[in-house]
Scaffold this motif. Structure first.
Motif, mmCIF file in Angstrom:
data_model
loop_
_atom_site.group_PDB
_atom_site.id
_atom_site.type_symbol
_atom_site.label_atom_id
_atom_site.label_comp_id
_atom_site.label_asym_id
_atom_site.label_seq_id
_atom_site.Cartn_x
_atom_site.Cartn_y
_atom_site.Cartn_z
ATOM 1 N N ASN A 1 0.833 -1.196 0.000
ATOM 2 C CA ASN A 1 0.000 0.000 0.000
ATOM 3 C C ASN A 1 0.876 1.257 0.000
ATOM 4 O O ASN A 1 1.540 1.550 0.992
ATOM 5 C CB ASN A 1 -0.899 -0.017 1.244
ATOM 6 C CG ASN A 1 -2.040 0.967 1.116
ATOM 7 O OD1 ASN A 1 -1.923 1.982 0.412
ATOM 8 N ND2 ASN A 1 -3.147 0.679 1.766
ATOM 9 N N PHE A 2 0.880 1.963 -1.126
ATOM 10 C CA PHE A 2 1.726 3.157 -1.245
ATOM 11 C C PHE A 2 1.225 4.318 -0.390
ATOM 12 O O PHE A 2 1.932 5.292 -0.202
ATOM 13 C CB PHE A 2 1.784 3.622 -2.701
ATOM 14 C CG PHE A 2 2.760 2.851 -3.542
ATOM 15 C CD1 PHE A 2 4.101 3.188 -3.559
ATOM 16 C CD2 PHE A 2 2.332 1.788 -4.331
ATOM 17 C CE1 PHE A 2 5.009 2.483 -4.340
ATOM 18 C CE2 PHE A 2 3.227 1.082 -5.120
ATOM 19 C CZ PHE A 2 4.572 1.429 -5.122
ATOM 20 N N LYS A 3 -0.017 4.205 0.082
ATOM 21 C CA LYS A 3 -0.579 5.369 0.764
ATOM 22 C C LYS A 3 0.091 5.611 2.124
ATOM 23 O O LYS A 3 0.177 6.738 2.587
ATOM 24 C CB LYS A 3 -2.082 5.163 0.958
ATOM 25 C CG LYS A 3 -2.769 6.437 1.401
ATOM 26 C CD LYS A 3 -4.267 6.267 1.417
ATOM 27 C CE LYS A 3 -4.940 7.435 2.091
ATOM 28 N NZ LYS A 3 -6.343 7.161 2.367
ATOM 29 N N HIS A 4 0.556 4.556 2.750
ATOM 30 C CA HIS A 4 1.175 4.701 4.071
ATOM 31 C C HIS A 4 2.674 4.474 3.912
ATOM 32 O O HIS A 4 3.120 3.356 3.669
ATOM 33 C CB HIS A 4 0.564 3.691 5.046
ATOM 34 C CG HIS A 4 -0.939 3.799 5.098
ATOM 35 N ND1 HIS A 4 -1.587 4.821 5.729
ATOM 36 C CD2 HIS A 4 -1.905 3.025 4.546
ATOM 37 C CE1 HIS A 4 -2.893 4.676 5.584
ATOM 38 N NE2 HIS A 4 -3.116 3.582 4.866
ATOM 39 N N GLN A 5 3.459 5.560 4.068
ATOM 40 C CA GLN A 5 4.882 5.459 3.711
ATOM 41 C C GLN A 5 5.826 5.548 4.899
ATOM 42 O O GLN A 5 6.979 5.156 4.798
ATOM 43 C CB GLN A 5 5.223 6.551 2.681
ATOM 44 C CG GLN A 5 4.407 6.379 1.406
ATOM 45 C CD GLN A 5 4.704 7.416 0.341
ATOM 46 O OE1 GLN A 5 5.555 8.278 0.513
ATOM 47 N NE2 GLN A 5 4.000 7.314 -0.770
ATOM 48 N N GLY A 6 5.364 6.064 6.030
ATOM 49 C CA GLY A 6 6.238 6.168 7.198
ATOM 50 C C GLY A 6 7.160 7.372 7.117
ATOM 51 O O GLY A 6 8.196 7.315 6.451
ATOM 52 N N PHE A 7 6.763 8.455 7.755
ATOM 53 C CA PHE A 7 7.577 9.671 7.752
ATOM 54 C C PHE A 7 8.160 9.897 9.144
ATOM 55 O O PHE A 7 7.527 9.594 10.150
ATOM 56 C CB PHE A 7 6.719 10.888 7.370
ATOM 57 C CG PHE A 7 6.082 10.741 6.013
ATOM 58 C CD1 PHE A 7 6.863 10.811 4.876
ATOM 59 C CD2 PHE A 7 4.718 10.525 5.881
ATOM 60 C CE1 PHE A 7 6.287 10.667 3.612
ATOM 61 C CE2 PHE A 7 4.131 10.375 4.637
ATOM 62 C CZ PHE A 7 4.924 10.444 3.501
#
Ligand SMILES: Nc1ncnc2c1ncn2[C@@H]1O[C@H](COP(=O)(O)OP(=O)(O)O[C@H]2O[C@H](CO)[C@@H](O)[C@H](O)[C@H]2O)[C@@H](O)[C@H]1O
Length: 491
Positions: free
Chosen positions: A167-173
């Motif tokens: 899932n590209f929507k949650h990338q972890g910043f």
């Protein structure tokens, strides 16, 4: 080959969504094909301990470097339906995995940066040297970064990493604090655009970008979504990074674990059936109605199962309830929302529809009930905004429940429209597909399904049976992963 999966979920012991299904199913099939697979997971307080057999402490004193000191951890080992799993338990006052939830904490980036570090430290200290480490989604994006920037110099130079994006929507910043915590000590080096710096937020590192930049192979979970990720906006700002690393990026279609998802022997179903005994499915429909107090009638049951999230097209999900009721069908929804506005919205709908004998809304996560719904419903709607692969339509196909899907991502690779598909013969078609994001498009596809149900039940049932005959097991997809592992192993 010796493969270690590092992940934040593994069904059924830790499952928030499809990631858990994939980690378990792929591991099981790789083992069936002769590989050795081990899994490393967090030891959450809220996981389903009843699905672990023989849990024992396997490595009592794991000291994980963290900021300027160490965190003392214990590693437990147990079998999850035959898979060897190692669970990492930190003994610190942060209680990273004792929160009663898997995700959704303010310090999720720290929690999973810690988990990634601890997993690598465990491999190092216990002398495990897999050929390939397979890690998944943003939670483990820092694994390849740390492997190639730190652990490579401590005796892990021969390990290779496959990184899968579900899932590209949650990338972890995160800010520099996370880099300090995991001892990636030169912030100016990691904060460059060709490494971890986010493409759009210059003050933030991006875990998923790190995974893409450092891994030896990067995959997403269907061929069509791999194309979309590179050529449309569904990679949420990572398009340029994927372009730069296109040579190592591909899409492999998820499989489904038919050992767990099979109406012929599903442990949660009151009545078993197959494509040859399709008529028996009706008993599960009756059982579903009885369980949810729906009126007994000749109406079709439409369902939705999934996270109630913008990704899943919640406005269309909502509209599908009322359109189904208007067209004289029944509706069952099983879902949970993490966003409070969506949660409130569906709680309101539940209350509003509470006394309707044709509708049941169940808010929460319920594995057992989901099986009965897949078996008892006649149709499922999957109107996603984007869908990297999607498992609910694949499960439905196996259970003879006709999918009505929006033509995006993996939905395009798995569902073929009864009326319009150009690439499949009529006897190979298995559902209904629409493309636009508006109510009319949804209605046109649902309408065609209702018309067929009402006017020609035999053809409708035949369509469901054709879906049941598709083989979306892990057999082929696991072979593709094994081939990929083999390629990176020799680089
Ligand atoms: N309330 C509930 N109660 C019980 N069971 C529930 C449930 N809500 C969902 N589930 C189950 O969770 C799984 C969801 O599968 P999806 O493919 O929709 O996953 P998700 O979008 O989470 O994952 C991401 O990863 C997967 C795996 O790669 C991709 O298929 C997908 O496109 C991508 O968005 C199914 O097994 C479903 O039955």
């Amino acid at each position: 080959m010796y493969i270690v999966q590092i992940a934040s979920e593994c069904a059924p012991v830790i499952k928030a969504g499809g990631l858990g299904d994939v980690v378990y199913g792929l591991s099981r099939e790789l083992e069936n094909q002769g590989h050795c697979v081990e899994l490393i997971l967090p030891k959450y307080d809220c996981m389903r301990y009843d699905h672990i057999w023989g849990l024992h402490d396997a490595y009592r004193d794991l000291y994980v470097p963290w900021f300027d000191g160490w965190v003392h951890c214990s590693v437990y080992c147990g079998w999850v339906h035959g898979r060897v799993c190692f669970f990492i338990e930190p003994h610190s006052e942060d209680f990273y995995f004792d929160r009663g939830v898997y995700y959704g904490c303010d310090d999720d980036n720290m929690r999973f940066a810690f988990f990634s570090k601890a997993a690598l430290e465990f491999l190092l200290q216990s002398n495990k040297r897999p050929d390939v480490i397979h890690c998944h989604d943003w939670q483990t994006g820092l694994v390849p970064v740390m492997l190639f920037e730190i652990y490579k110099y401590h005796g892990m130079a021969n390990q290779r990493v496959c990184y899968t994006i579900h899932n590209f929507k949650h990338q972890g910043f995160a800010g520099t604090q996370v880099l300090e915590a995991v001892q990636l000590r030169r912030p100016e080096y990691y904060f460059s655009y060709d490494k971890l710096r986010d493409n759009f937020n210059p003050f933030s590192i991006n875990f998923m970008k790190g995974g893409i930049v450092y891994a030896n192979a990067v995959t997403t979970v269907s061929p069509h979504h791999a194309w979309e990720a590179r050529h449309t906006d569904v990679s949420y700002g990572l398009g340029h990074t994927l372009e730069v690393h296109q040579d190592k990026f591909s899409g492999i279609l998820n499989g489904l674990d038919y050992g767990f998802w099979n109406p012929e022997n599903d442990r949660y179903l009151p009545y078993h059936y197959s494509a040859e005994t399709f008529d028996q499915k009706a008993y599960n429909k009756k059982a579903l109605r009885e369980r949810l107090l729906l009126e007994d009638s000749d109406k079709p049951i439409v369902c939705f199962i999934g996270r109630l999230d913008d990704q899943k097209g919640v406005h269309l999900v909502h509209h599908s309830i009322y359109y189904a009721l208007e067209r004289g069908a029944q509706y069952v929804l099983l879902g949970s929302a993490t966003e409070s506005s969506i949660d409130k919205w569906f709680r309101h709908e539940k209350e509003f529809l509470n006394n309707n004998p044709d509708c049941h809304i169940e808010l929460g996560f319920n594995e057992e009930l989901s099986h009965l719904i897949y078996a008892g419903a006649d149709m499922i709607v999957v109107p996603s905004n984007f869908e990297p692969c999607g498992l609910t339509q694949v499960i439905s196909l196996k259970y003879g429940t006709v999918p009505i899907v929006r033509g995006v991502g993996g939905l395009i690779n798995t569902v073929f429209d009864h009326d319009y598909d150009q690439n499949h013969l009529p006897e190979e078609r298995n559902g209904f597909v629409f493309y636009d994001k508006d109510n009319y498009a949804l209605e046109s596809a649902m309408g065609r399904a209702f018309d067929l149900w009402g006017q020609n039940r035999q053809v409708f049932n035949q369509l469901a049976i054709q879906g049941m005959k598709y083989d979306y097991s892990w057999t082929e997809s696991a072979k593709e992963y094994a081939e990929l592992y083999n390629n990176i192993r020799h680089k």
